[in-house]
Design a protein around this motif. Sequence first.
Motif, PDB file in Angstrom:
ATOM      1  N   ASP A 232     154.682  73.316  59.741  1.00  0.00           N
ATOM      2  CA  ASP A 232     155.992  73.768  59.276  1.00  0.00           C
ATOM      3  C   ASP A 232     156.020  75.293  59.281  1.00  0.00           C
ATOM      4  O   ASP A 232     155.018  75.947  59.550  1.00  0.00           O
ATOM      5  N   TYR A 233     157.205  75.865  58.999  1.00  0.00           N
ATOM      6  CA  TYR A 233     157.362  77.319  58.948  1.00  0.00           C
ATOM      7  C   TYR A 233     157.503  77.816  57.516  1.00  0.00           C
ATOM      8  O   TYR A 233     157.892  78.955  57.296  1.00  0.00           O
ATOM      9  N   GLU A 234     157.193  76.960  56.555  1.00  0.00           N
ATOM     10  CA  GLU A 234     157.332  77.314  55.143  1.00  0.00           C
ATOM     11  C   GLU A 234     156.009  77.748  54.522  1.00  0.00           C
ATOM     12  O   GLU A 234     155.969  78.126  53.359  1.00  0.00           O
ATOM     13  N   HIS A 235     154.916  77.662  55.266  1.00  0.00           N
ATOM     14  CA  HIS A 235     153.600  78.066  54.781  1.00  0.00           C
ATOM     15  C   HIS A 235     152.945  79.014  55.780  1.00  0.00           C
ATOM     16  O   HIS A 235     153.353  79.086  56.939  1.00  0.00           O
ATOM     17  N   ILE A 236     151.914  79.713  55.298  1.00  0.00           N
ATOM     18  CA  ILE A 236     150.967  80.380  56.184  1.00  0.00           C
ATOM     19  C   ILE A 236     149.837  79.388  56.409  1.00  0.00           C
ATOM     20  O   ILE A 236     149.205  78.931  55.450  1.00  0.00           O
ATOM     21  N   TRP A 237     149.574  79.053  57.668  1.00  0.00           N
ATOM     22  CA  TRP A 237     148.593  78.027  57.981  1.00  0.00           C
ATOM     23  C   TRP A 237     147.323  78.648  58.551  1.00  0.00           C
ATOM     24  O   TRP A 237     147.385  79.550  59.396  1.00  0.00           O
ATOM     25  N   ILE A 238     146.177  78.159  58.092  1.00  0.00           N
ATOM     26  CA  ILE A 238     144.879  78.596  58.597  1.00  0.00           C
ATOM     27  C   ILE A 238     144.209  77.397  59.264  1.00  0.00           C
ATOM     28  O   ILE A 238     144.006  76.364  58.623  1.00  0.00           O
ATOM     29  N   THR A 239     143.891  77.537  60.525  1.00  0.00           N
ATOM     30  CA  THR A 239     143.272  76.445  61.276  1.00  0.00           C
ATOM     31  C   THR A 239     141.764  76.457  61.058  1.00  0.00           C
ATOM     32  O   THR A 239     141.098  77.424  61.402  1.00  0.00           O
ATOM     33  N   GLU A 240     141.248  75.367  60.497  1.00  0.00           N
ATOM     34  CA  GLU A 240     139.813  75.272  60.233  1.00  0.00           C
ATOM     35  C   GLU A 240     139.091  74.401  61.247  1.00  0.00           C
ATOM     36  O   GLU A 240     137.864  74.380  61.268  1.00  0.00           O
ATOM     37  N   ALA A 241     139.817  73.671  62.074  1.00  0.00           N
ATOM     38  CA  ALA A 241     139.168  72.824  63.071  1.00  0.00           C
ATOM     39  C   ALA A 241     140.052  72.686  64.298  1.00  0.00           C
ATOM     40  O   ALA A 241     141.277  72.624  64.203  1.00  0.00           O
ATOM     41  N   LEU A 242     139.418  72.648  65.460  1.00  0.00           N
ATOM     42  CA  LEU A 242     140.086  72.446  66.749  1.00  0.00           C
ATOM     43  C   LEU A 242     139.281  71.425  67.550  1.00  0.00           C
ATOM     44  O   LEU A 242     138.047  71.388  67.468  1.00  0.00           O
ATOM     45  N   ARG A 243     139.984  70.609  68.317  1.00  0.00           N
ATOM     46  CA  ARG A 243     139.267  69.690  69.194  1.00  0.00           C
ATOM     47  C   ARG A 243     138.792  70.409  70.458  1.00  0.00           C
ATOM     48  O   ARG A 243     139.298  71.461  70.819  1.00  0.00           O
ATOM     49  N   GLY A 244     137.812  69.808  71.105  1.00  0.00           N
ATOM     50  CA  GLY A 244     137.340  70.298  72.390  1.00  0.00           C
ATOM     51  C   GLY A 244     138.073  69.599  73.523  1.00  0.00           C
ATOM     52  O   GLY A 244     139.010  68.818  73.312  1.00  0.00           O
ATOM     53  N   LEU A 245     137.626  69.844  74.747  1.00  0.00           N
ATOM     54  CA  LEU A 245     138.354  69.366  75.920  1.00  0.00           C
ATOM     55  C   LEU A 245     137.401  69.095  77.070  1.00  0.00           C
ATOM     56  O   LEU A 245     136.444  69.833  77.298  1.00  0.00           O
ATOM     57  N   ILE A 246     137.663  68.007  77.778  1.00  0.00           N
ATOM     58  CA  ILE A 246     137.050  67.758  79.080  1.00  0.00           C
ATOM     59  C   ILE A 246     138.162  67.289  80.008  1.00  0.00           C
ATOM     60  O   ILE A 246     138.884  66.339  79.685  1.00  0.00           O
ATOM     61  N   SER A 247     138.316  67.943  81.135  1.00  0.00           N
ATOM     62  CA  SER A 247     139.322  67.511  82.099  1.00  0.00           C
ATOM     63  C   SER A 247     138.683  67.391  83.476  1.00  0.00           C
ATOM     64  O   SER A 247     137.675  68.031  83.774  1.00  0.00           O
ATOM     65  N   GLY A 341     143.821  60.983  63.694  1.00  0.00           N
ATOM     66  CA  GLY A 341     143.820  60.646  65.110  1.00  0.00           C
ATOM     67  C   GLY A 341     144.108  61.837  66.001  1.00  0.00           C
ATOM     68  O   GLY A 341     143.571  61.943  67.115  1.00  0.00           O
ATOM     69  N   MET A 342     144.938  62.756  65.526  1.00  0.00           N
ATOM     70  CA  MET A 342     145.312  63.930  66.310  1.00  0.00           C
ATOM     71  C   MET A 342     144.262  65.030  66.286  1.00  0.00           C
ATOM     72  O   MET A 342     144.320  65.964  67.095  1.00  0.00           O
ATOM     73  N   ASN A 343     143.313  64.941  65.362  1.00  0.00           N
ATOM     74  CA  ASN A 343     142.378  66.051  65.170  1.00  0.00           C
ATOM     75  C   ASN A 343     140.907  65.673  65.178  1.00  0.00           C
ATOM     76  O   ASN A 343     140.075  66.482  65.580  1.00  0.00           O
ATOM     77  N   TRP A 344     140.556  64.476  64.731  1.00  0.00           N
ATOM     78  CA  TRP A 344     139.156  64.115  64.565  1.00  0.00           C
ATOM     79  C   TRP A 344     138.742  62.886  65.361  1.00  0.00           C
ATOM     80  O   TRP A 344     137.657  62.363  65.173  1.00  0.00           O
ATOM     81  N   GLN A 345     139.627  62.422  66.241  1.00  0.00           N
ATOM     82  CA  GLN A 345     139.292  61.308  67.114  1.00  0.00           C
ATOM     83  C   GLN A 345     139.585  61.705  68.560  1.00  0.00           C
ATOM     84  O   GLN A 345     140.507  62.482  68.823  1.00  0.00           O
ATOM     85  N   PRO A 346     138.815  61.179  69.510  1.00  0.00           N
ATOM     86  CA  PRO A 346     139.053  61.521  70.916  1.00  0.00           C
ATOM     87  C   PRO A 346     140.297  60.828  71.444  1.00  0.00           C
ATOM     88  O   PRO A 346     140.738  59.794  70.918  1.00  0.00           O
ATOM     89  N   SER A 347     140.860  61.387  72.501  1.00  0.00           N
ATOM     90  CA  SER A 347     142.035  60.793  73.129  1.00  0.00           C
ATOM     91  C   SER A 347     142.027  61.116  74.613  1.00  0.00           C
ATOM     92  O   SER A 347     141.333  62.021  75.065  1.00  0.00           O
ATOM     93  N   LEU A 348     142.821  60.349  75.358  1.00  0.00           N
ATOM     94  CA  LEU A 348     142.945  60.546  76.800  1.00  0.00           C
ATOM     95  C   LEU A 348     144.407  60.628  77.188  1.00  0.00           C
ATOM     96  O   LEU A 348     145.224  59.816  76.742  1.00  0.00           O
ATOM     97  N   CYS A 349     144.729  61.603  78.021  1.00  0.00           N
ATOM     98  CA  CYS A 349     146.046  61.686  78.643  1.00  0.00           C
ATOM     99  C   CYS A 349     145.864  61.817  80.148  1.00  0.00           C
ATOM    100  O   CYS A 349     144.998  62.576  80.605  1.00  0.00           O
ATOM    101  N   VAL A 350     146.658  61.079  80.911  1.00  0.00           N
ATOM    102  CA  VAL A 350     146.734  61.281  82.358  1.00  0.00           C
ATOM    103  C   VAL A 350     147.832  62.307  82.586  1.00  0.00           C
ATOM    104  O   VAL A 350     149.010  62.032  82.367  1.00  0.00           O
ATOM    105  N   ILE A 351     147.443  63.513  82.984  1.00  0.00           N
ATOM    106  CA  ILE A 351     148.396  64.621  83.015  1.00  0.00           C
ATOM    107  C   ILE A 351     148.880  64.982  84.418  1.00  0.00           C
ATOM    108  O   ILE A 351     149.705  65.878  84.576  1.00  0.00           O
TER     109      ILE A 351
END
Length: 505
Positions: A232-247, A341-351
């Motif tokens: 949202d735009y009502e808070h200052i957000w600090i990102t503490e975790a990001l997923r990695g990537l394999i393509s 699911g969006m942050n701590w589990q793996p996922s696959l997209c055909v892009i």
Amino acid sequence: MPQFLDIRALVRPAIRTKLLTWDRRIHLLHCGPRYMKHDMNGLLSMSDDIWEQSILPSLSDFIEIKALSPLFEPEWDKLGELDATIDLFCEWVERQELDGMTYSVHRIEDRSPVLLITVEGTGPGEVVFYSHLDKQPSKPELWSEGLGPLSAVRRGPWLFGRGSIDDGYGGYLCVAALKLLQNSNTPHPKCSFLIETCEESGSYDLPPYLEALEKDLGEPDMIVVMDSGGPDYEHIWITEALRGLISGTLSVKVSHEGIHSGTSGGSIPSSFRIARALLDRVEDSNSGQILIPEMHVDISDDLRKKAESLAGVVGNSLWEQLPTVDSLKPVSVNTTDMILGMNWQPSLCVIGADGLPPVQVAGNVLRTNTDLKLSFRIPPGVDADVLEPILKETLEKDPPYGAEVTFSPDSSANGFHSPPLEGEVRSAITESSVHFTGKPPLATWIGGTIPFMAMMQSRYPNAKFLCTGASGPGNNAHGPDEKLHIPSAKRLTVVLATTVAAISR
């Protein structure tokens, strides 16, 4: 040792900006660092001036440069667009007249260029700021009427255009934050700005630069990345975790030329069907669950509790902000599971896909091949380098019907997980956040990937990490109608300035 081509360098004299009246500057010189605590609104006014008079015009020019990342444009060097973004940004930086500033553009062999800006500190400590100037591709026909990826359009609080939020604004914001400190005569640490042009390709060109510029980057107390945001735009957000990537690209070939589907159907297996079967090896098509055990991490009780707290803040807005068709249902039954699911589990997209003709010109022919571009997101703590050969073996081993099958990885990056900010830095960001939003800053996780974060964390394990940004609902980075929320960027400039000043306290 890799060689540098240093094509420009500049040292600015001690000249103050003219954004303030002389009386105002005398007042700030007497107030010193206390000004940071007592005149947040004054800083916001300065931030507004810088954005309106200086940043937005230059950022608009940046949007008009295509500047595709090397993975998407093999002829990037010949086109010169990545260099053009650096030239544009350097011209803007020069006009800021920062005290004690030098900058240089570096190129190692045939790798994409990197810009390094250094501003000598007036107080103790060192900070490294990171951003990037390369962009993702875009289809103009998908943008709304009157908008386009290479056209900077301002509507209400938004600036539309490719690269506006990812991550063109980042370098401008960070330099502007330092400018606020110098304008207010507030001591600040040594500041290094590392700006690359390969992030959207997985930053595969960056590691040699980090190695070669190690002495220039020093021993940072804090590393700042302005390539994130929050729900949202009502808070200052600090990102503490990001997923990695394999393509990578999964290629399936069954014939040397197209064959009439009436002749081949029932005798030659379809390359698409084989590709579909191969995807079933790595993903459950009913649930979306990734079937590679090494891609998963344990979801601890602590992570689930944090997800529940975050769900209590964002509620249904997490799903409602997504531009889905009206009838679509989410994968998860509740917001907590969706966040995990969006942050701590793996996922696959055909892009992406090759070998498939457009519908209007598709004849009754069994195609020779199907090539699918696969993008796996992997949770923090999973080693992308370990996964690449596992994926390759899983997809290529014993191909159905003996088809020619290859999986060719093209970029990978590890995820990132940092401890919460503490001490003076935490106090400063909390104070400014409460002033502007009435609420303390909140920690979040981002399902996307910033390869630089994992690279720097492995090099500087004791450094503080501040990953934040102005992105939020509707910004649509990488997609059509990408846009920057200007009020959030102006506000965040002040929040970053007060936070950086805390390093020198």
